[in-house]
Write an enzyme that holds these catalytic residues in place. Structure first.
Site, PDB file in Angstrom:
ATOM      1  CB  SER A 178      -0.843   0.019   1.513  1.00 27.15           C
ATOM      2  OG  SER A 178      -1.364  -1.279   1.485  1.00 27.15           O
ATOM      3  CG  ASP A 208       2.403   1.644   8.891  1.00 22.15           C
ATOM      4  OD1 ASP A 208       2.946   2.498   8.373  1.00 22.15           O
ATOM      5  OD2 ASP A 208       2.936   0.652   9.294  1.00 22.15           O
TER       6      ASP A 208
END
Ligand code: GRF
Length: 194
Positions: free
Chosen positions: A141, A150
């Site tokens: 990602s 994150d």
């Protein structure tokens, strides 16, 4: 007549700590005509980071900044970012946590590549955790960096199938290949909206 405005490449900085395969890949992409970015600055918290070799090879300004004192480190980083007119920061295997104030200062201007299908498997050791949980897919990602680890808005993701008898090393290798396709794509996408 050739359009002179709007097609100028934007200056980006890449923060690294280790191998720098994503850095190398971003540099190669930046050399393409259609790329919207130019890697103008590499910051490493680790003087032994292999990735520094690529910065030197391509004649890109590189700075080693020790992050033992985060306040001092970020002051130095900010100075370099300003000096080099950096529009966007790419974290590519940068293993230090940025301070809340740094993230606030560059809100919407820091992106990170993470080797999992976020929001699953934030943090470290992502491949082994995905294998242990019998996931069918993992991946990578690219996301905006916010003040939670994150957890920022996802820009692009790519799925990678987990194979029978996969090891974290094998899976990491296949995912890294996809990271190299995803990161420049995500970067160009972000820059076209800046
Ligand atoms: C990549 O897997 C990236 O997703 C993670 O750290 C690794 C860095 O690899 N954040 P490299 O240094 O770019 O080769």
């Amino acid at each position: 007549m050739q359009k002179l405005t709007g097609n100028k490449k934007k200056n980006v900085a890449v923060f690294i700590s280790g191998n720098g395969s994503n850095l190398k890949n971003l540099i190669n992409h930046s050399l393409k005509k259609k790329s919207k970015f130019k890697v103008c600055l590499v910051i490493s918290n680790n003087s032994k980071a292999k990735g520094l070799y690529f910065a030197k090879k391509f004649n890109i300004k590189n700075k080693i900044i020790k992050y033992s004192n985060i306040k001092i480190a970020e002051k130095k980083a900010i100075l370099e970012l300003k000096k080099n007119n950096i529009k966007l920061i790419c974290l590519a295997g940068f293993m230090k946590i940025l301070s809340k104030s740094f993230i606030k200062k560059f809100c919407g201007k820091i992106i990170n590549i993470h080797p999992s299908l976020l929001p699953k498997y934030k943090g470290l050791n992502t491949h082994q955790r995905a294998i242990n949980n019998n996931e069918r897919y993992s991946g990578c990602s690219v996301h905006y960096v916010n003040q939670k680890l994150d957890s920022g808005k996802i820009i692009l993701q790519k799925k990678v199938k987990i194979l029978k008898n996969d090891t974290s090393k094998k899976l990491a290798k296949r995912i890294l290949k996809q990271e190299h396709l995803l990161f420049p794509k995500a970067l160009n996408k972000v820059l076209s909206s800046l």
